[in-house]
Write a protein that holds these residues in place. Structure first.
Motif, PDB file in Angstrom:
ATOM      1  N   GLU A 153      12.703 -32.134 -38.015  1.00  0.00           N
ATOM      2  CA  GLU A 153      11.505 -32.506 -38.776  1.00  0.00           C
ATOM      3  C   GLU A 153      10.273 -32.495 -37.870  1.00  0.00           C
ATOM      4  OE1 GLU A 153      12.360 -36.243 -40.564  1.00  0.00           O
ATOM      5  OE2 GLU A 153      13.685 -35.405 -42.092  1.00  0.00           O
ATOM      6  N   LYS A 154      10.448 -33.030 -36.646  1.00  0.00           N
ATOM      7  CA  LYS A 154       9.343 -33.014 -35.674  1.00  0.00           C
ATOM      8  C   LYS A 154       8.960 -31.587 -35.314  1.00  0.00           C
ATOM      9  CE  LYS A 154      10.803 -37.345 -33.495  1.00  0.00           C
ATOM     10  NZ  LYS A 154      11.398 -37.938 -32.260  1.00  0.00           N
ATOM     11  N   ALA A 155       9.970 -30.750 -35.121  1.00  0.00           N
ATOM     12  CA  ALA A 155       9.717 -29.358 -34.748  1.00  0.00           C
ATOM     13  C   ALA A 155       8.971 -28.622 -35.857  1.00  0.00           C
ATOM     14  CB  ALA A 155      11.034 -28.659 -34.444  1.00  0.00           C
ATOM     15  N   LEU A 156       9.349 -28.886 -37.108  1.00  0.00           N
ATOM     16  CA  LEU A 156       8.707 -28.200 -38.238  1.00  0.00           C
ATOM     17  C   LEU A 156       7.278 -28.675 -38.465  1.00  0.00           C
ATOM     18  CD1 LEU A 156      11.747 -28.032 -40.671  1.00  0.00           C
ATOM     19  CD2 LEU A 156      10.447 -26.077 -39.792  1.00  0.00           C
ATOM     20  N   GLU A 157       6.980 -29.890 -38.030  1.00  0.00           N
ATOM     21  CA  GLU A 157       5.597 -30.366 -38.111  1.00  0.00           C
ATOM     22  C   GLU A 157       4.708 -29.574 -37.156  1.00  0.00           C
ATOM     23  OE1 GLU A 157       5.661 -34.508 -37.253  1.00  0.00           O
ATOM     24  OE2 GLU A 157       6.667 -35.055 -39.135  1.00  0.00           O
ATOM     25  N   ILE A 158       5.307 -29.128 -36.048  1.00  0.00           N
ATOM     26  CA  ILE A 158       4.557 -28.388 -35.029  1.00  0.00           C
ATOM     27  C   ILE A 158       4.498 -26.896 -35.371  1.00  0.00           C
ATOM     28  CG2 ILE A 158       4.479 -27.762 -32.573  1.00  0.00           C
ATOM     29  CD1 ILE A 158       6.178 -30.375 -32.132  1.00  0.00           C
ATOM     30  N   LYS A 159       5.635 -26.361 -35.794  1.00  0.00           N
ATOM     31  CA  LYS A 159       5.727 -24.920 -36.028  1.00  0.00           C
ATOM     32  C   LYS A 159       6.364 -24.667 -37.403  1.00  0.00           C
ATOM     33  CE  LYS A 159       6.499 -20.837 -33.226  1.00  0.00           C
ATOM     34  NZ  LYS A 159       6.972 -20.341 -31.919  1.00  0.00           N
ATOM     35  N   LYS A 160       5.517 -24.559 -38.415  1.00  0.00           N
ATOM     36  CA  LYS A 160       5.993 -24.468 -39.797  1.00  0.00           C
ATOM     37  C   LYS A 160       6.396 -23.055 -40.205  1.00  0.00           C
ATOM     38  CE  LYS A 160       3.135 -28.358 -41.245  1.00  0.00           C
ATOM     39  NZ  LYS A 160       2.037 -28.833 -42.135  1.00  0.00           N
ATOM     40  N   GLU A 161       6.119 -22.077 -39.347  1.00  0.00           N
ATOM     41  CA  GLU A 161       6.417 -20.691 -39.712  1.00  0.00           C
ATOM     42  C   GLU A 161       7.637 -20.146 -38.976  1.00  0.00           C
ATOM     43  OE1 GLU A 161       4.687 -19.313 -42.182  1.00  0.00           O
ATOM     44  OE2 GLU A 161       3.639 -21.228 -42.273  1.00  0.00           O
ATOM     45  N   ASN A 162       8.493 -21.026 -38.500  1.00  0.00           N
ATOM     46  CA  ASN A 162       9.686 -20.596 -37.760  1.00  0.00           C
ATOM     47  C   ASN A 162      10.900 -20.633 -38.690  1.00  0.00           C
ATOM     48  OD1 ASN A 162      12.060 -20.583 -36.087  1.00  0.00           O
ATOM     49  ND2 ASN A 162      10.766 -21.052 -34.340  1.00  0.00           N
ATOM     50  N   PRO A 163      11.416 -19.493 -39.131  1.00  0.00           N
ATOM     51  CA  PRO A 163      12.528 -19.489 -40.094  1.00  0.00           C
ATOM     52  C   PRO A 163      13.804 -20.118 -39.549  1.00  0.00           C
ATOM     53  CG  PRO A 163      12.144 -17.284 -39.235  1.00  0.00           C
ATOM     54  CD  PRO A 163      11.006 -18.119 -38.772  1.00  0.00           C
ATOM     55  N   ASP A 164      14.048 -19.975 -38.258  1.00  0.00           N
ATOM     56  CA  ASP A 164      15.290 -20.511 -37.696  1.00  0.00           C
ATOM     57  C   ASP A 164      15.301 -22.040 -37.709  1.00  0.00           C
ATOM     58  OD1 ASP A 164      17.793 -19.590 -36.694  1.00  0.00           O
ATOM     59  OD2 ASP A 164      17.257 -20.405 -34.730  1.00  0.00           O
ATOM     60  N   LEU A 165      14.122 -22.659 -37.607  1.00  0.00           N
ATOM     61  CA  LEU A 165      14.052 -24.120 -37.701  1.00  0.00           C
ATOM     62  C   LEU A 165      14.432 -24.587 -39.108  1.00  0.00           C
ATOM     63  CD1 LEU A 165      10.803 -24.946 -35.677  1.00  0.00           C
ATOM     64  CD2 LEU A 165      13.180 -25.236 -34.951  1.00  0.00           C
ATOM     65  N   PHE A 166      13.953 -23.852 -40.128  1.00  0.00           N
ATOM     66  CA  PHE A 166      14.342 -24.188 -41.500  1.00  0.00           C
ATOM     67  C   PHE A 166      15.843 -23.993 -41.700  1.00  0.00           C
ATOM     68  CE2 PHE A 166       9.782 -23.416 -42.433  1.00  0.00           C
ATOM     69  CZ  PHE A 166       9.504 -24.592 -43.106  1.00  0.00           C
ATOM     70  N   TYR A 167      16.388 -22.958 -41.090  1.00  0.00           N
ATOM     71  CA  TYR A 167      17.830 -22.686 -41.171  1.00  0.00           C
ATOM     72  C   TYR A 167      18.638 -23.853 -40.575  1.00  0.00           C
ATOM     73  CZ  TYR A 167      22.285 -20.536 -39.719  1.00  0.00           C
ATOM     74  OH  TYR A 167      23.611 -20.255 -39.485  1.00  0.00           O
ATOM     75  N   LEU A 168      18.245 -24.281 -39.381  1.00  0.00           N
ATOM     76  CA  LEU A 168      18.955 -25.389 -38.730  1.00  0.00           C
ATOM     77  C   LEU A 168      18.762 -26.696 -39.493  1.00  0.00           C
ATOM     78  CD1 LEU A 168      18.086 -24.612 -34.987  1.00  0.00           C
ATOM     79  CD2 LEU A 168      20.273 -24.219 -36.143  1.00  0.00           C
ATOM     80  N   TYR A 169      17.554 -26.898 -39.989  1.00  0.00           N
ATOM     81  CA  TYR A 169      17.279 -28.116 -40.767  1.00  0.00           C
ATOM     82  C   TYR A 169      18.127 -28.148 -42.031  1.00  0.00           C
ATOM     83  CZ  TYR A 169      14.436 -31.810 -42.942  1.00  0.00           C
ATOM     84  OH  TYR A 169      13.998 -32.983 -43.534  1.00  0.00           O
ATOM     85  N   SER A 170      18.309 -26.991 -42.635  1.00  0.00           N
ATOM     86  CA  SER A 170      19.154 -26.895 -43.830  1.00  0.00           C
ATOM     87  C   SER A 170      20.601 -27.288 -43.515  1.00  0.00           C
ATOM     88  CB  SER A 170      19.101 -25.474 -44.388  1.00  0.00           C
ATOM     89  OG  SER A 170      19.992 -25.331 -45.473  1.00  0.00           O
ATOM     90  N   ILE A 171      21.087 -26.842 -42.357  1.00  0.00           N
ATOM     91  CA  ILE A 171      22.449 -27.203 -41.953  1.00  0.00           C
ATOM     92  C   ILE A 171      22.576 -28.705 -41.751  1.00  0.00           C
ATOM     93  CG2 ILE A 171      24.164 -26.958 -40.106  1.00  0.00           C
ATOM     94  CD1 ILE A 171      23.106 -24.108 -39.683  1.00  0.00           C
ATOM     95  N   ALA A 172      21.557 -29.307 -41.121  1.00  0.00           N
ATOM     96  CA  ALA A 172      21.564 -30.754 -40.906  1.00  0.00           C
ATOM     97  C   ALA A 172      21.564 -31.505 -42.237  1.00  0.00           C
ATOM     98  CB  ALA A 172      20.361 -31.162 -40.068  1.00  0.00           C
ATOM     99  N   LEU A 173      20.746 -31.042 -43.153  1.00  0.00           N
ATOM    100  CA  LEU A 173      20.672 -31.688 -44.474  1.00  0.00           C
ATOM    101  C   LEU A 173      21.990 -31.544 -45.238  1.00  0.00           C
ATOM    102  CD1 LEU A 173      17.089 -30.502 -45.458  1.00  0.00           C
ATOM    103  CD2 LEU A 173      17.783 -32.863 -44.964  1.00  0.00           C
ATOM    104  N   GLU A 174      22.613 -30.382 -45.113  1.00  0.00           N
ATOM    105  CA  GLU A 174      23.927 -30.189 -45.743  1.00  0.00           C
ATOM    106  C   GLU A 174      24.937 -31.175 -45.169  1.00  0.00           C
ATOM    107  OE1 GLU A 174      27.309 -26.697 -46.439  1.00  0.00           O
ATOM    108  OE2 GLU A 174      25.686 -26.409 -44.991  1.00  0.00           O
ATOM    109  N   GLY A 175      24.884 -31.360 -43.829  1.00  0.00           N
ATOM    110  CA  GLY A 175      25.791 -32.317 -43.194  1.00  0.00           C
ATOM    111  C   GLY A 175      25.561 -33.745 -43.661  1.00  0.00           C
ATOM    112  N   LEU A 176      24.324 -34.039 -44.059  1.00  0.00           N
ATOM    113  CA  LEU A 176      24.000 -35.378 -44.573  1.00  0.00           C
ATOM    114  C   LEU A 176      24.266 -35.509 -46.073  1.00  0.00           C
ATOM    115  CD1 LEU A 176      20.638 -35.937 -42.639  1.00  0.00           C
ATOM    116  CD2 LEU A 176      22.818 -37.097 -42.219  1.00  0.00           C
TER     117      LEU A 176
END
Length: 240
Positions: A153-176
């Motif tokens: 979430e912190k990383a996406l606040e800094i760099k919102k145009e990075n697709p791999d961050l959204f990919y990893l964040y999606s995996i984290a959310l799935e795990g939750l």
């Protein structure tokens, strides 16, 4: 009564003695002068030697950095680690030193230590994208989804145009267990990079998990199309 010859010898000896004393005195003088000169040379050499190896913090940091890179390039990661640790000790505020140490620790399989060092990097530079990305990747591997999601979430606040961050964040959310939100972020990753196969594949599995097989089928169809295009490109390059 002395003979004339004896008188002459005595006179001759009397004349030679002062000359001999002078020669001896001169020899001693030059010998001690030589010793003094040698002492000065030795002192100068020792001073030069001490100055040569009396390295400052920046010099030692540069040397440790170069040696660690040398060993890393040769695949000698244990030796590289030793010098990376020395680098961080001699220059504790250097972000690059800690970052490279964390990467080396992760590569050696020491995930816990790597996480600690990545955290240290982020203490020095809270917006260090490399550390945020790599730390969250490790957290996902050890299934610490909560910590990973916070870092991402912190990383996406800094760099919102990075697709791999959204990919990893999606995996984290799935795990939750937040499937809908995971799908939403995977779709953001695809919007930014529509030709990345793993994004479509992951989206397909997410839709399967919520029993939306029709939408999942579209994702898997796109995966096959992209793989076919990739194979065609490889065949084309192989022909040249």
């Amino acid at each position: 009564m002395e003979s004339p010859n004896a008188t002459i010898r005595n006179e001759s000896q009397g004349k030679k003695m002062p000359d001999m004393d002078h020669e001896i005195s001169s020899s001693i003088f030059y010998w001690h002068s030589f010793l003094l000169f040698c002492g000065r040379i030795l002192h100068s050499v020792l001073n030069f030697y001490n100055q040569l190896f009396d390295l400052g913090q920046k010099d030692r940091a540069k040397i440790y950095s170069n040696i660690s890179r040398h060993y890393s390039n040769k695949g000698l990661h244990d030796k590289a680690l030793d010098y990376l640790k020395k680098w961080t000790r001699v220059d504790p505020s250097n972000v690059e030193a800690h970052y490279r140490l964390a990467i080396a620790l992760a590569a050696s399989g020491n995930k816990k230590s790597a996480l600690r060092v990545f955290s240290r990097v982020l203490t020095i530079d809270p917006e260090h994208m490399g550390a945020l990305h790599r730390k969250s990747s490790i957290l996902l591997r050890i299934k610490d989804y909560q910590s990973a999601s916070e870092d991402l979430e912190k990383a996406l606040e800094i760099k919102k145009e990075n697709p791999d961050l959204f990919y990893l964040y999606s995996i984290a959310l799935e795990g939750l267990g937040q499937t809908e939100k995971a799908i939403e972020n995977m779709e953001k990753a695809i919007a930014l990079d529509p030709d990345e196969i793993k994004y479509h594949q992951r989206l397909g599995f997410l839709n399967v998990s919520r029993d939306d097989h029709q939408t999942a089928a579209r994702s898997f169809t796109r995966v096959m199309e992209l793989e076919r295009e990739l194979d065609e490109d490889e065949d084309m390059y192989a022909a040249y």
